[in-house]
Motif scaffolding. Structure first.
Motif, PDB file in Angstrom:
ATOM      1  N   UNK A 198       0.825  -1.211   0.000  1.00  0.00           N
ATOM      2  CA  UNK A 198       0.000   0.000   0.000  1.00  0.00           C
ATOM      3  C   UNK A 198       0.858   1.261   0.000  1.00  0.00           C
ATOM      4  N   UNK A 199       1.942   1.247   0.776  1.00  0.00           N
ATOM      5  CA  UNK A 199       2.833   2.408   0.838  1.00  0.00           C
ATOM      6  C   UNK A 199       3.454   2.667  -0.527  1.00  0.00           C
ATOM      7  N   UNK A 200       3.957   1.626  -1.156  1.00  0.00           N
ATOM      8  CA  UNK A 200       4.570   1.793  -2.476  1.00  0.00           C
ATOM      9  C   UNK A 200       3.543   2.231  -3.515  1.00  0.00           C
ATOM     10  N   UNK A 201       2.342   1.672  -3.422  1.00  0.00           N
ATOM     11  CA  UNK A 201       1.282   2.046  -4.347  1.00  0.00           C
ATOM     12  C   UNK A 201       0.966   3.527  -4.228  1.00  0.00           C
ATOM     13  N   UNK A 202       0.809   4.003  -2.999  1.00  0.00           N
ATOM     14  CA  UNK A 202       0.474   5.407  -2.781  1.00  0.00           C
ATOM     15  C   UNK A 202       1.585   6.322  -3.306  1.00  0.00           C
ATOM     16  N   UNK A 203       2.824   5.952  -3.051  1.00  0.00           N
ATOM     17  CA  UNK A 203       3.950   6.769  -3.509  1.00  0.00           C
ATOM     18  C   UNK A 203       4.007   6.828  -5.033  1.00  0.00           C
ATOM     19  N   UNK A 204       3.775   5.679  -5.682  1.00  0.00           N
ATOM     20  CA  UNK A 204       3.822   5.639  -7.152  1.00  0.00           C
ATOM     21  C   UNK A 204       2.694   6.461  -7.762  1.00  0.00           C
ATOM     22  N   UNK A 205       1.493   6.352  -7.198  1.00  0.00           N
ATOM     23  CA  UNK A 205       0.359   7.118  -7.702  1.00  0.00           C
ATOM     24  C   UNK A 205       0.572   8.616  -7.520  1.00  0.00           C
ATOM     25  N   UNK A 206       1.127   9.007  -6.384  1.00  0.00           N
ATOM     26  CA  UNK A 206       1.388  10.421  -6.130  1.00  0.00           C
ATOM     27  C   UNK A 206       2.430  10.962  -7.095  1.00  0.00           C
TER      28      UNK A 206
END
Length: 237
Positions: A119-127
């Motif tokens: 989830x952390x990596x997903x959020x960072x990539x989307x941002x």
């Protein structure tokens, strides 16, 4: 990071041999942004496939991070690929039935990360690519520029040592192409090593280095000065 020495690649059709790469020697250091250009059939796609560990050379040395991998078996190459490489394709290669966030998360399935880490990596990539508000959308609901930004996010989510971009702006109009190039520059400024194949002279000259190929050989290898006046990445595509 990458050392190619006297690389050869031949294909056989019956008794006919076609040499796709001829005596290619090339070094790419960490943090470089290299563009590769050349006419159709010059060997740049073959070079990209070998660098991406999808194909193997017929002869020569390919060292990745100091390790000669030219003779590696497929299982060894798979392990290297999933931990070290990110891919961006001209045709996006997104899965239509999956949401944006599920497309981006695909490479994480092979890294053994727990749900919170994913989830952390997903959020960072989307941002990073500016698509937080599109996380639940399907690719068909996005513009071409947005789809390519999803592909960029998917490529970087494993924190790869090398990003391979195969004609990343080839299917985009000039505005969307410029947005994707801004993303690549941002990634490079953050430390990513990028190798980009392109037919666009303008896009190639945005790299730090330009390698031209012809008839399976490296024709020239030119360092480029960065004098572009660029604005920070942002805005809706």
């Amino acid at each position: 990071m990458i050392e190619l020495k006297n690389l050869q690649k031949s294909y056989f059709t019956g008794d006919t041999e076609t040499q796709a790469l001829r005596d290619v020697s090339l070094s790419i250091a960490p943090g470089e942004f290299v563009a590769v250009m050349g006419p159709s059939g010059c060997g740049k796609s073959t070079l990209m496939n070998i660098l991406g560990m999808i194909d193997t050379p017929s002869e020569g040395r390919y060292a990745f991070s100091g390790t000669d991998i030219a003779g590696f078996r497929e299982r060894q190459l798979v392990e290297l690929r999933k931990k070290n490489l990110g891919y961006i394709f001209q045709s996006f290669n997104l899965i239509d039935d999956l949401s944006v966030e599920d497309n981006i998360a695909l490479p994480l399935r092979y890294l053994g990360l727990d749900r919170n880490q994913q989830k952390v990596r997903m959020r960072e990539a989307l941002e990073l690519v500016g698509l937080e508000h599109r996380a639940r959308h399907k690719p068909s609901q996005l513009s071409g520029g947005q789809q390519q930004r999803v592909a960029v996010a998917r490529a970087i989510i494993v924190d790869p040592k090398l990003i391979l971009a195969d004609e990343p702006t080839g299917n985009l109009d000039s505005k969307n192409g410029d947005e994707v190039m801004e993303l690549l520059h941002l990634l490079n400024e953050q430390g990513s090593t990028i190798l980009m194949v392109t037919h666009s002279e303008d896009k190639a000259r945005e790299a730090k280095r330009l390698v031209r190929m012809l008839d399976g050989r490296v024709l020239s290898d030119q360092s480029l000065s960065d004098q572009r006046d660029r604005k920070p990445f942002g805005g809706e595509v």
